[in-house]
Design an enzyme around this catalytic site. Structure first.
Site, PDB file in Angstrom:
ATOM      1  N   ARG A 125       2.051   8.459  -6.873  1.00  0.00           N
ATOM      2  CA  ARG A 125       1.558   9.723  -7.447  1.00  0.00           C
ATOM      3  C   ARG A 125       1.714   9.862  -8.956  1.00  0.00           C
ATOM      4  NH1 ARG A 125      -1.539  10.337  -3.203  1.00  0.00           N
ATOM      5  NH2 ARG A 125      -0.537  11.177  -1.352  1.00  0.00           N
TER       6      ARG A 125
ATOM      7  N   HIS B 229       2.957  14.334   0.155  1.00  0.00           N
ATOM      8  CA  HIS B 229       2.299  15.589  -0.203  1.00  0.00           C
ATOM      9  C   HIS B 229       3.329  16.706  -0.121  1.00  0.00           C
ATOM     10  CE1 HIS B 229      -1.754  14.007  -0.287  1.00  0.00           C
ATOM     11  NE2 HIS B 229      -1.577  13.453   0.894  1.00  0.00           N
TER      12      HIS B 229
ATOM     13  N   ASN C 237      -5.059   5.972  -7.206  1.00  0.00           N
ATOM     14  CA  ASN C 237      -5.591   7.349  -7.231  1.00  0.00           C
ATOM     15  C   ASN C 237      -4.611   8.333  -7.859  1.00  0.00           C
ATOM     16  OD1 ASN C 237      -3.836   7.072  -5.052  1.00  0.00           O
ATOM     17  ND2 ASN C 237      -4.900   8.608  -3.827  1.00  0.00           N
TER      18      ASN C 237
ATOM     19  N   HIS D 115     -10.389   0.412   1.695  1.00  0.00           N
ATOM     20  CA  HIS D 115     -10.222   1.449   2.717  1.00  0.00           C
ATOM     21  C   HIS D 115     -11.573   1.470   3.408  1.00  0.00           C
ATOM     22  CE1 HIS D 115      -9.109   5.769   3.945  1.00  0.00           C
ATOM     23  NE2 HIS D 115     -10.343   5.621   4.359  1.00  0.00           N
TER      24      HIS D 115
ATOM     25  N   ASP E 176       1.210   2.709   3.602  1.00  0.00           N
ATOM     26  CA  ASP E 176       0.337   3.802   3.149  1.00  0.00           C
ATOM     27  C   ASP E 176       1.163   5.072   2.918  1.00  0.00           C
ATOM     28  OD1 ASP E 176      -1.905   5.093   2.243  1.00  0.00           O
ATOM     29  OD2 ASP E 176      -2.877   5.259   4.203  1.00  0.00           O
TER      30      ASP E 176
ATOM     31  N   HIS F 287      -4.977  -0.777   5.856  1.00  0.00           N
ATOM     32  CA  HIS F 287      -4.673   0.061   7.031  1.00  0.00           C
ATOM     33  C   HIS F 287      -5.740   0.061   8.133  1.00  0.00           C
ATOM     34  CE1 HIS F 287      -7.205   2.597   4.650  1.00  0.00           C
ATOM     35  NE2 HIS F 287      -6.255   3.066   3.881  1.00  0.00           N
TER      36      HIS F 287
ATOM     37  N   HIS G 270       0.828  -1.208   0.000  1.00  0.00           N
ATOM     38  CA  HIS G 270       0.000   0.000   0.000  1.00  0.00           C
ATOM     39  C   HIS G 270       0.862   1.257   0.000  1.00  0.00           C
ATOM     40  CE1 HIS G 270      -4.165   1.527   1.449  1.00  0.00           C
ATOM     41  NE2 HIS G 270      -3.509   2.530   0.890  1.00  0.00           N
TER      42      HIS G 270
END
Lengths: 314, 431
Positions: free
Chosen positions: B65, B310, B95, B180, B306, B233, B61
């Protein structure tokens, strides 16, 4: 001496709260003079950095600053879009570069004054952040109760309404319990935040039980548009169950006072007569707000000729 | 061909239950031999005495990006971060922008990874188109392109009927569906764990029940469909009982837990540090204790990071407005090796949770030091200490709650397919 910044009552010791209240009492005399101004903060710059409009608090800080002869600048910043909020710290840094002596921050998101204080050289006073704290409001509330009752230790204070979303409730919970009062909170179960009892208060969903024998009743403003439907079924039902009028006030002590941080939704949190007449002390709260904020500015901006956190901390 | 002899380490191979001092010989990118007193002419010799030698870690996981948000991370920086954390294989979530819901995106990720990433990359494809929770993706084509699992991750599928069909259809490709688990309507605007801390901080809370509701729902849908469900998670102690019951019932349910949910609580948020904001949020001490116990017992099968990079400016905002997620790859071993230092787990158990178990769940050919297996190997010093400075790390981002902290447990070296790709002190050796 109080700390560099004033971000919340949770961070204060009892002695610090008492110092602020004593200093505020000393400031009250100035308001009765013909010339309501003393030169204490002459040459100091106070910036009102308000990301959320609040005429009352902003005006109160502005008058407080002017009565101490400080230059008060109002800086209204927009926070209309959270997604654009990356400019938040840029705004703060821009302001800091203009060398203010104290920055008063209001924001609708909890924690923002702390974040700004982390990057600013100047001390920061939290003028209300989301549902977190509103320390100057709680201090003026404590001052009002002290002046009405002659003491705070041993009193019972009931805070009624939307506890979950109220910064005023949190700051007052910390303040009054630190000064030795018993604090109760009351409201519909949907407006009582989880774990609130762990803050040292007792929570009630029965107004009658909450008011039983209390010395002070503090009603909180209900944001009718946000809560209706989601958290309370209707304003009518709220008003019927938790709105205060003379009949319900009889549950409290005969000499109990009624407070409200304003602005009041008349006929919702308080009946018209309780808004306007004794035992309501709402206008005393407003009046005390100026003196209390003068005390804060004096203690934070006026205590040292040198400015800046690095200098202040040595 | 290159030959490497890792000498004198403590071999920890969960795939064979092996825990012994021995040498490990790598030849032609594969594990050639494991045993005492090995020798090999013209082999590069690495002294591993006092160190652990284990299958390199497998992360089920992570968010790399790319494509679309390369300013946060890309397959090169993510891959470098992985091998610096001892990971040889990383499964990256869908994502991206565009979303990995089309074989062309899967193929793009694999092509770029092949060129840029020192770690092996296994894409997790979206379960529904555009992560919208409505129309299921072309799972057969996505698997053919290289997807190893399916997930809408943070965009939890709210429609139970869609979720049922996704699980049902996934049996066609025999791939796990990763959830999730979060009822987003119950989470509402919550940004941290709901409890006395959220009340103190004046932030909207997200109750553990939001997770537990979806774990309960998805476990039952796994029963209804017979599909492979992997719970991502896990953060709430209450989810553990539901997973345990599902396993006892014989359902095909597995689960992972992150290093941060095994170590931090919502009290870490007291200063409004946005590097303590993630989804699911940090919970309470009691949850942490329950999760640790569940990992020891094997109710939770494995550790996953996870890893969620950012940019600094994205995190330097109001707590409520900040994006969810923290970096995880480079600190994972230091954080979770605490389970060994406290005596909760044996070293062999920990290595199983980080390599063999995750590889088994996704069916990856990794997590083993058996002869003939790809030589994905990590050398670890569980006692050594280091100071983690994200700016000196390999991710493009710096959003870590452990920034500037002294940590115990150092990744000494990582091999992928027999090649030394990372060595402490030298950094990433091969791109």
């Amino acid at each position: 001496m109080i700390g560099q910044d004033l971000l919340g009552i949770e961070d204060l010791e009892r002695e610090q709260i008492e110092l602020i209240l004593e200093t505020a009492e000393g400031m009250q005399e100035i308001a009765s003079r013909d010339v309501k101004k003393v030169p204490t903060l002459r040459g100091r710059t106070v910036v009102n950095l308000f990301f959320e409009p609040s005429t009352r608090t902003q005006t109160s800080f502005e008058i407080a600053g002017k009565r101490l002869a400080a230059d008060v600048v109002n800086f209204s910043a927009s926070s209309s879009s959270l997604s654009k909020s990356e400019s938040l710290l840029d705004t703060a840094k821009t302001l800091d570069a203009m060398d203010p002596d104290v920055v008063i921050v209001r924001h609708r998101v909890a924690g923002v004054p702390r974040k700004i204080a982390d990057v600013l050289d100047a001390p920061v006073i939290n003028a209300g952040d989301g549902a977190h704290e509103h320390p100057s409001q709680a201090l003026l509330d404590m001052l009002t109760v002290y002046q009405q009752k002659g003491r705070i230790e041993g009193l019972s204070v009931a805070i009624v309404g939307d506890i979950a979303h109220s910064r005023v409730a949190r700051s007052n919970i910390y303040g009054f319990t630190k000064l030795g009062a018993e604090v109760r909170v009351a409201g519909p179960p949907t407006l009582l935040p989880p774990g609130v009892d762990e803050l040292g208060v007792k929570s009630y969903t029965s107004l009658r039980e909450a008011l039983d024998g209390v010395d002070v009743v503090m009603a909180l403003r209900i944001q009718t548009e946000r809560l209706t439907g989601a958290l309370i079924p209707s304003v009518r039902e709220y008003s019927a169950t938790f709105g205060l009028d003379r009949a319900k006030l009889r549950f409290a002590r005969p000499d109990a006072i009624v407070m409200h941080p304003g602005p009041v939704n008349r006929g919702v949190e308080l009946s018209h007569e309780l808004t306007d007449d004794r035992p309501s002390v709402i206008l005393d709260q407003v009046r005390n707000g100026v003196a209390l904020r003068m005390a804060l500015l004096y203690l934070i901006a006026g205590r040292s000729a040198s400015r800046g956190k690095e200098q202040a901390s040595g | 061909m290159d030959r490497v002899l890792i000498r004198g380490g403590r071999i920890l191979d969960p795939s064979q239950g092996r825990d012994e001092e021995a040498d490990l010989l790598i030849e032609d990118g594969k594990v050639a031999a494991v045993g005492a007193g090995l020798s090999a002419a013209d082999a590069e010799v690495i002294d591993a005495s006092g160190k652990w030698v284990a299958p390199a870690f497998v992360d089920l996981h992570a968010h790399f990006r790319a494509p679309g948000q390369e300013y946060k991370e890309d397959l090169a920086s993510g891959g470098r971060s992985a091998v610096a954390g001892g990971f040889s294989a990383v499964c990256c979530m869908a994502n991206t922008d565009p979303v990995n819901d089309d074989p062309s995106v899967t193929q793009y990720i694999l092509d770029r990874a092949e060129k840029e990433s020192p770690a092996r990359v296994f894409p997790v494809a979206a379960a529904t188109r555009g992560l919208q929770g409505e129309v299921m993706t072309e799972m057969a084509a996505l698997k053919e392109a290289g997807a190893v699992a399916f997930s809408d991750d943070g965009a939890a599928i709210m429609d139970s009927s869609v979720m049922r069909r996704v699980l049902e259809y996934s049996k066609l490709v025999d791939a796990p569906v990763v959830v999730h688990a979060e009822d987003r309507s119950l989470r509402a605007d919550g940004v941290m764990n709901e409890g006395v801390m959220s009340t103190r901080l004046g932030l909207p809370g997200n109750p553990v029940e939001a997770e537990e509701l979806h774990v309960a729902r998805d476990v039952r849908l796994a029963r209804l469909t017979g599909a492979r469900l992997h719970v991502g998670h896990v953060s709430a102690g209450g989810s553990v009982d539901l997973i345990r019951e599902a396993k006892e019932e014989g359902l095909s349910v597995t689960a992972e837990v992150t290093p941060h949910h095994l170590s931090l609580t919502d009290e870490a948020t007291s200063g409004y540090d946005t590097n303590t904001k993630m989804s699911p949020p940090l919970r309470t001490r009691k949850d942490v204790e329950t999760l640790r116990k569940a990992l020891v017992e094997g109710v939770i099968d494995c550790i996953a990071t996870d890893h969620a990079p950012h940019a600094e400016y994205e995190k330097a905002v109001e707590f409520a407005a900040a994006p969810n997620g923290i970096l995880g790859l480079e600190t994972a071993f230091s954080i979770v090796s605490d389970l060994v230092r406290t005596g909760e787990m044996t070293p062999l158990q920990l290595m199983e949770r980080m390599s063999t178990a995750p590889a088994r769940i996704f069916g990856l050919d990794a997590g083993s030091l058996k002869e003939g297996k790809s030589a994905d190997v990590v050398i670890l010093d569980p006692e050594a200490t280091w100071t983690y400075e994200p700016a000196e790390g390999f991710s493009k981002s710096r959003n870590s709650p452990w920034s500037g902290q002294n940590l115990t447990g150092v990744v000494e070296a990582t091999f992928v397919k027999g090649r030394l790709v990372y060595q402490a002190g030298r950094g990433v050796v091969i791109q």
